[in-house]
Design an enzyme around this catalytic site. Structure first.
Site, PDB file in Angstrom:
ATOM      1  N   GLU A  98       0.796  -1.226   0.000  1.00  0.00           N
ATOM      2  CA  GLU A  98       0.000   0.000   0.000  1.00  0.00           C
ATOM      3  C   GLU A  98       0.834   1.284   0.000  1.00  0.00           C
ATOM      4  OE1 GLU A  98      -3.104   0.425  -0.341  1.00  0.00           O
ATOM      5  OE2 GLU A  98      -4.069  -1.483   0.086  1.00  0.00           O
ATOM      6  N   SER A 358     -22.882 -27.103  55.644  1.00  0.00           N
ATOM      7  CA  SER A 358     -21.880 -27.258  56.709  1.00  0.00           C
ATOM      8  C   SER A 358     -20.617 -26.453  56.476  1.00  0.00           C
ATOM      9  CB  SER A 358     -21.506 -28.749  56.843  1.00  0.00           C
ATOM     10  OG  SER A 358     -22.614 -29.516  57.244  1.00  0.00           O
TER      11      SER A 358
END
Length: 703
Positions: A98, A358
């Site tokens: 590019e 518990s």
């Protein structure tokens, strides 16, 4: 006559005309420059703020993406750093294709523009546009449909402005964040995640070429609609790279043979509940950092999903893993599948208030150890007993008789736990747990009672994990942290003293593990709520604390759902999937009494319930008259020295033993008094035990 020839009329007229042309040309130039300058000014400032808007990203402690959210208009645009977050090969290919002179030009490349113009003249059509990366960025920042000289001029002006305001790296980063890749994907990261399912840090040559080709015509080359067109464009990029010696013919041939993906991949959705909570709490940051570890999060999400499928279609699984030292949450699994409506996947079960079964028992024993009236090797009776109208029973409806306190906790016997809770007080347990950061929820208008020891209270998995991490930290819990805030200061919270916490951990590490699991590696506890609605397992080693919850999000009972068989195997598997061997627990703190039952002080050999403290005749209940419980005593004499502290006792049967922080320091004299040397500034636990086993404890603060 002087012999000079006077200029003719035509010559004079010519000079005046030339001068007029010069003046006119200058005026036209000035006017043109002024008009151009006015036009440039009319463009206004660069829309950098708008261009920098990105999707909100939630990342882990190492910066890895957990989840991203699309922008308001539905676009995916993620911030990018070309130097650290993008494959260098892709950047090299992009610039070669590019904008070869990107690093040297000032926004506009005259050579590229000249080449483009020459190609247009000689070939009759546009071969290359001549636009630089900077000019393309300008077009992306101010998109326009028309392709005209004016539009191109605007891009050139904006490109020069960009080059003046930003560095080359900043320009490249902005371009890589805004470049279109088809549909609602913008930027290299969104495209790489959407097409390849991975970050663009490592890309094959085929992937690099495809990502270079797509932005040139993103809609006509969308791989999910036009894969063949995308392939042709990719191969064209490869051919040009061969011609320019950027890629070898052999590598390009292999890249051409690679298939082009035909479907988009989903964006990452790791830790969705944590991410949702983060963006609700932090509204002004494009990137939100969490303390989570994406690797651990991923394996524990897979574990929860696999186990939920095996357990049943409507059962959910939640897991929380925490670093003991820092209190940072390393993994947060709120449900097996965020998108599973049948399991109410979007409900975060780590924050749901449920009955803990518990799992609060270790804190009962911890306060009993802290108070000094019981030791892990003390004997305690597991027998039928009634507290008013409350008669606790064990899970298997049987009784073990006389057992060691250590075994009572490891077997999770109910009666011994309730007897100890009756001695320390349910309100004291509740206030201590709240002081340590747990948000206990009691039924409306109900005070803490003995039933809370067996699950008669509401609590969240996150709070339980914080409490258990407090045991691993030898008695100081730390508020959990999941969002990384600046200047985040979290003070430790008192849970129990160091000796008591070590004793609890030492007991829990000996709890029989699930089938096929290794013994004595993880200190853990399980729990099952009333009606088989919740199964729990929480455990810790020297490094991590992990909590697991299993149940239905709607709270419906699940027959047979038990913590030991449903949640404990997940806990041990979670530790195994961390990829590290369990770290050893801390060593016993100074002053810890480690002895067999036979070598314990007489009052510690057997636990005696509260009712046995009341004796016939003139004997009175043992009581420490001074100092008062919770008082602050100024005993400092300077230079970190402290004066002796008097202890005065009423009632009880001689001889009496004096203990400081659980360590015997001598006997109370005949006047029921004794002077003790404070161990230092801070909280000190003073306990007196008489010949019958009766005991009283106060906690004071020396300053």
């Amino acid at each position: 006559m002087d012999g000079r020839v006077k200029p003719g009329h035509d010559e004079i007229s010519g000079r005046r005309s030339f001068k007029t042309i010069l003046i006119t040309s200058a005026l036209i130039c000035l006017l043109s420059i002024g008009a151009f300058a006015a036009w440039v000014v009319s463009l206004g400032p660069l829309p950098l703020a708008q261009a920098r808007q990105v999707s909100t990203s939630v990342v882990d402690r190492n910066g890895k993406l957990l989840r991203a959210y699309a922008m308001a208009d539905g676009r995916w645009r993620l911030p990018v750093d070309a130097r650290t977050g993008v494959d260098p090969g892709y950047v090299k290919l992009l610039l070669a294709y590019e904008d070869r002179r990107f690093r040297s030009h000032a926004g506009v490349d005259p050579l590229a523009l000249g080449r483009a113009a020459l190609q247009l003249v000689t070939r009759g059509h546009i071969v290359s546009g001549g636009s630089t990366i900077t000019m393309q960025l300008a077009r992306l920042m101010e998109p326009r449909q028309e392709r005209s000289v004016g539009a191109k001029l605007r891009q050139m002006v904006r490109a020069v402005q960009l080059e003046r305001q930003l560095s080359k790296d900043q320009i490249l980063d902005l371009y890589l964040a805004l470049a279109p890749f088809g549909g609602n994907l913008e930027g290299i990261r969104a495209a790489s995640l959407g097409y390849f399912g991975k970050e663009p840090k490592r890309l094959s040559l085929a992937e690099q070429a495809l990502l270079v080709a797509l932005p040139q015509s993103p809609e006509t080359r969308r791989i999910d609609r036009h894969p063949e067109t995308a392939r042709v464009a990719r191969d064209r990029v490869l051919e040009r790279m061969i011609a320019e010696s950027v890629a070898s013919a052999e590598d390009a041939a292999q890249a051409k043979a690679a298939l082009v993906p035909r479907l988009r991949k989903p964006m990452p959705v790791l830790a969705p509940h944590s991410a949702d909570q983060a963006i609700a709490a932090v509204t002004d940051a494009p990137v939100i950092a969490l303390t989570l570890d994406s690797g651990l999060q991923k394996v524990l999400e897979a574990l929860a999903r696999d186990r939920a499928l095996a357990l049943g279609p409507e059962l959910s699984v939640a897991i929380v893993a925490v670093d003991n030292e820092s209190g940072d949450v390393l993994a947060h699994v709120g449900s097996p599948d965020y998108f599973d409506e049948r399991r109410a996947g979007q409900v975060d079960m780590t924050r749901a208030v449920r009955s803990p079964g518990s799992t609060l028992k270790p804190f009962i024993y911890g306060l009993a150890f802290e108070d000094g009236f019981v030791h892990p090797e003390s004997l305690i009776d597991d027998r039928p007993i009634r507290f008013g109208s409350y008669a606790p029973e064990n899970f298997d409806m049987s009784f073990q008789g006389t057992v060691a306190v250590r075994k009572a906790l490891q077997l999770s016997l109910n009666v011994p736990a309730i007897e100890l809770l009756d001695r320390i007080g349910a309100s004291r347990l509740s206030s201590r747990l709240k002081q340590a950061g747990a948000g206990l929820i009691l039924p409306k208008d109900e005070a803490p009672g003995l039933a809370m020891g067996l699950g008669g209270v509401g609590v969240t998995l996150k709070d339980l994990v914080q409490l258990y991490a407090g045991i691993a930290r030898l008695g100081s819990s730390k508020p959990l942290r999941e969002i990384v805030w600046k200047d985040d200061v979290r003070e430790p919270l008192r849970l129990m003293d160091q000796v008591a916490a070590w004793q609890v951990g030492n007991v829990l590490i000996g709890t029989p593990p699930p089938e096929n699991a290794v013994h004595n590696r993880i200190a853990f506890k399980t729990g099952t709520s009333y009606g088989f609605r919740d199964a729990w397992s929480l455990g810790f080693d020297g490094r991590l604390t992990i909590g697991v919850w299993v149940g239905r999000p709607d709270g419906a009972p699940v027959p047979g759902l038990v913590g030991r068989t449903a949640a404990a195997p997940i806990l041990f598997d979670a530790f195994a999937r961390t990829g590290k061997l369990p770290a050893p627990l801390p060593k016993a703190p100074k002053g810890t009494l480690v002895a067999s039952n036979a070598k314990l002080p007489l009052p510690l050999r057997r636990f005696r319930p509260v009712g046995e403290l009341v004796r016939a005749g003139s004997d009175q209940v043992l009581h420490i008259q001074f100092p008062l419980n919770g008082s602050r005593i100024d005993a400092s004499t300077g230079d970190k020295q402290f004066s002796a502290l008097p202890v005065k006792v009423a009632g009880g049967v001689l001889p009496m033993t004096m203990l400081v922080n659980g360590v015997a320091v001598g006997e109370i004299d005949g006047r029921r008094q004794r002077l003790i040397d404070p161990p230092g500034a801070g909280f000190v636990r003073l306990t007196v035990q008489d010949a019958t086993g009766a005991a009283d404890t106060v906690v004071v603060r020396i300053q």
